[in-house]
Design an enzyme around this catalytic site. Structure first.
Site, PDB file in Angstrom:
ATOM      1  N   LYS A  94       0.792  -1.234   0.000  1.00 24.34           N
ATOM      2  CA  LYS A  94       0.000   0.000   0.000  1.00 24.34           C
ATOM      3  C   LYS A  94       0.826   1.287   0.000  1.00 24.34           C
ATOM      4  O   LYS A  94       0.315   2.372   0.294  1.00 24.34           O
ATOM      5  CB  LYS A  94      -1.018   0.050   1.164  1.00 24.34           C
ATOM      6  N   THR A 124       1.455   0.168  -7.296  1.00 19.48           N
ATOM      7  CA  THR A 124       0.771   0.170  -8.589  1.00 19.48           C
ATOM      8  C   THR A 124       1.084   1.455  -9.358  1.00 19.48           C
ATOM      9  O   THR A 124       1.275   1.439 -10.573  1.00 19.48           O
ATOM     10  CB  THR A 124      -0.757   0.057  -8.348  1.00 19.48           C
ATOM     11  N   HIS A 138       6.798  -7.381  -2.197  1.00 20.99           N
ATOM     12  CA  HIS A 138       6.586  -6.662  -0.934  1.00 20.99           C
ATOM     13  C   HIS A 138       7.518  -7.219   0.149  1.00 20.99           C
ATOM     14  O   HIS A 138       7.371  -6.882   1.333  1.00 20.99           O
ATOM     15  CB  HIS A 138       5.147  -6.829  -0.439  1.00 20.99           C
ATOM     16  N   SER A 182      -4.546   2.913   4.493  1.00 22.54           N
ATOM     17  CA  SER A 182      -4.740   2.282   3.191  1.00 22.54           C
ATOM     18  C   SER A 182      -4.775   0.759   3.325  1.00 22.54           C
ATOM     19  O   SER A 182      -5.591   0.076   2.701  1.00 22.54           O
ATOM     20  CB  SER A 182      -3.608   2.725   2.252  1.00 22.54           C
ATOM     21  N   PHE A 233      -3.526  10.207 -10.102  1.00 24.00           N
ATOM     22  CA  PHE A 233      -4.539   9.376  -9.446  1.00 24.00           C
ATOM     23  C   PHE A 233      -5.866   9.337 -10.208  1.00 24.00           C
ATOM     24  O   PHE A 233      -6.401   8.270 -10.486  1.00 24.00           O
ATOM     25  CB  PHE A 233      -4.752   9.877  -8.010  1.00 24.00           C
ATOM     26  N   VAL A 245      -6.654   9.837 -13.225  1.00 19.65           N
ATOM     27  CA  VAL A 245      -6.609   9.153 -14.527  1.00 19.65           C
ATOM     28  C   VAL A 245      -6.420   7.650 -14.325  1.00 19.65           C
ATOM     29  O   VAL A 245      -7.118   6.829 -14.919  1.00 19.65           O
ATOM     30  CB  VAL A 245      -5.503   9.758 -15.433  1.00 19.65           C
ATOM     31  N   MET A 246      -5.500   7.280 -13.440  1.00 24.36           N
ATOM     32  CA  MET A 246      -5.276   5.847 -13.186  1.00 24.36           C
ATOM     33  C   MET A 246      -6.516   5.184 -12.589  1.00 24.36           C
ATOM     34  O   MET A 246      -6.797   4.019 -12.843  1.00 24.36           O
ATOM     35  CB  MET A 246      -4.083   5.657 -12.252  1.00 24.36           C
ATOM     36  N   ARG A 281      -8.447   4.305  -3.887  1.00 28.55           N
ATOM     37  CA  ARG A 281      -9.342   4.805  -2.846  1.00 28.55           C
ATOM     38  C   ARG A 281      -9.299   6.329  -2.758  1.00 28.55           C
ATOM     39  O   ARG A 281     -10.251   7.000  -3.135  1.00 28.55           O
ATOM     40  CB  ARG A 281      -8.921   4.150  -1.514  1.00 28.55           C
TER      41      ARG A 281
HETATM   42  P1  A3P Z   1      -5.109   4.866  -0.696  1.00 24.97           P
HETATM   43  O1  A3P Z   1      -5.748   3.620  -0.170  1.00 24.97           O
HETATM   44  O2  A3P Z   1      -4.576   5.732   0.396  1.00 24.97           O
HETATM   45  O3  A3P Z   1      -5.969   5.614  -1.640  1.00 24.97           O
HETATM   46  P2  A3P Z   1      -0.349  -0.186  -3.662  1.00 24.97           P
HETATM   47  O4  A3P Z   1      -0.370  -0.003  -5.132  1.00 24.97           O
HETATM   48  O5  A3P Z   1       1.009  -0.289  -3.063  1.00 24.97           O
HETATM   49  O6  A3P Z   1      -1.276  -1.274  -3.216  1.00 24.97           O
HETATM   50  O7  A3P Z   1      -0.882   1.173  -3.015  1.00 24.97           O
HETATM   51  C1  A3P Z   1      -2.229   1.547  -3.153  1.00 24.97           C
HETATM   52  C2  A3P Z   1      -2.359   2.968  -2.664  1.00 24.97           C
HETATM   53  O8  A3P Z   1      -1.752   3.846  -3.642  1.00 24.97           O
HETATM   54  C3  A3P Z   1      -3.802   3.411  -2.548  1.00 24.97           C
HETATM   55  O9  A3P Z   1      -3.806   4.409  -1.531  1.00 24.97           O
HETATM   56  C4  A3P Z   1      -4.039   3.995  -3.924  1.00 24.97           C
HETATM   57  O10 A3P Z   1      -5.141   4.850  -4.007  1.00 24.97           O
HETATM   58  C5  A3P Z   1      -2.732   4.736  -4.114  1.00 24.97           C
HETATM   59  N1  A3P Z   1      -2.472   5.087  -5.519  1.00 24.97           N
HETATM   60  C6  A3P Z   1      -2.574   4.303  -6.607  1.00 24.97           C
HETATM   61  N2  A3P Z   1      -2.311   4.995  -7.724  1.00 24.97           N
HETATM   62  C7  A3P Z   1      -2.028   6.252  -7.334  1.00 24.97           C
HETATM   63  C8  A3P Z   1      -1.683   7.454  -8.036  1.00 24.97           C
HETATM   64  N3  A3P Z   1      -1.592   7.480  -9.347  1.00 24.97           N
HETATM   65  N4  A3P Z   1      -1.450   8.570  -7.307  1.00 24.97           N
HETATM   66  C9  A3P Z   1      -1.545   8.559  -5.953  1.00 24.97           C
HETATM   67  N5  A3P Z   1      -1.873   7.450  -5.241  1.00 24.97           N
HETATM   68  C10 A3P Z   1      -2.110   6.313  -5.926  1.00 24.97           C
END
Ligand code: A3P
Length: 301
Positions: A53, A57, A114, A144, A235, A237-238, A263
């Protein structure tokens, strides 16, 4: 790329947890740990390593975009987890585990883990692979992680927020202690080819941080391509990109109605969850656990 369609034809239950060298991992990973440990890295592998988290990604998408010179169509060729195998992960016995997905992939490969630094398969060090490590402040990370346990139907039950926070502080969560993870990798960067980045820095200034990644990957891109990567990996866009937002996994596994994978993507959301008392207790414990580490995090921007 041969994308393996993941169909759930088994009863989805939350995984049991076991340990490898004191680190909690799913029992499915522990049962086949010899395979993970024996994984053969290649010199041109790029490993993206994070505590769960911390922005894995996001980093994966940035790296894929860089590798494909900002070609969004190519980056939509498959889901994140198919493009860049998660080496230690076993979703189900009937599906190809992460290390086998990686083995079947042509080089150069980009891989995800991880694992805490001491559990990384030794071949990554032997082959002197490049590694990008991303760390996120503990408070946003735990919030998260809590929501991810709620929505991911194969992870252990998180219990209440209060209970999850206690387990996180005690390191009794999958992949172990956040504190040891970020400190272990921080030390390792002095001896290996590791680019150590922070989620908060990428959020604050994606251009500056993506440029660090470019330099580390020894890539040079035109300004308009860099602009495109910044836009495409933000964020909002993704979140709408089905190849990057994990909606391609069946809802029996990831239930985005409980909490979306994408999220909030923010720095400072922890303030909506920590009570004043929890925050004080957390800070006090944090000081002890991080004492002596030359590693600082920002919990707000
Ligand atoms: P939140 O739950 O705080 O929104 P991982 O990919 O390591 O599982 O991490 C997921 C976290 O990264 C989530 O956080 C997710 O929303 C956030 N995240 C994914 N893509 C992102 C982006 N482009 N910009 C900022 N945060 C991003």
């Amino acid at each position: 790329m041969s994308a393996e369609t993941i169909k759930v034809d088994w009863e989805v239950t939350r995984y049991e947890v076991a340990e490898v060298e004191g680190i909690p991992l799913t029992k499915k990973m522990c049962d086949r740990w010899d395979k993970v440990w024996a994984f053969q890295a290649k010199p041109d592998d790029l490993l993206i390593s994070t505590y769960a988290k911390a922005g894995t990604t996001w980093t994966q998408e940035i790296v894929d975009m860089i590798q494909h010179d900002g070609d969004t169509e190519i980056c939509k060729r498959a889901s994140t987890y198919e493009r860049q195998p998660f080496i230690e992960w076993v979703l189900h016995e009937t599906l190809t585990p992460g290390w086998e997905q990686a083995e079947a992939m042509p080089s150069p490969r980009t891989l995800k883990t991880h694992l805490p630094v001491q559990l990384v398969p030794p071949s990554f060090w032997e082959q002197n692979c490049k590694i990008i490590y991303v760390a996120r402040n503990a408070k946003d990370n735990v919030v998260s992680y809590y929501h991810f346990h709620r929505m991911n139907q194969v992870l252990p039950e998180p219990g209440t927020w209060e209970e999850f926070l206690e387990n996180y502080m005690a390191g009794k969560v999958l992949w172990g202690s956040w504190y040891d993870h970020v400190k272990g990798w921080w030390k390792a960067k002095d001896h290996h080819r590791i680019l150590y980045l922070f989620y908060e820095d990428i959020k604050e200034n994606p251009r500056r941080e993506i440029q660090k990644i470019l330099q580390f990957m020894e890539k040079d891109l035109e300004k308009d391509i860099l602009d495109k990567i910044i836009h495409y990996t933000q964020f909002e866009v993704m979140k709408e990109n089905p190849m990057a937002n994990y909606t391609s996994l069946p809802p029996e596994i990831l239930n985005h109605e409980i909490s979306p994978f994408m999220r909030k993507g923010a720095v400072g959301d922890w303030k909506n969850y920590f009570t004043v008392a929890q925050n004080e207790r957390f800070d006090e414990d944090y000081k002890k656990k991080m004492a002596g580490a030359s590693l600082t995090f920002r919990t707000e921007l």
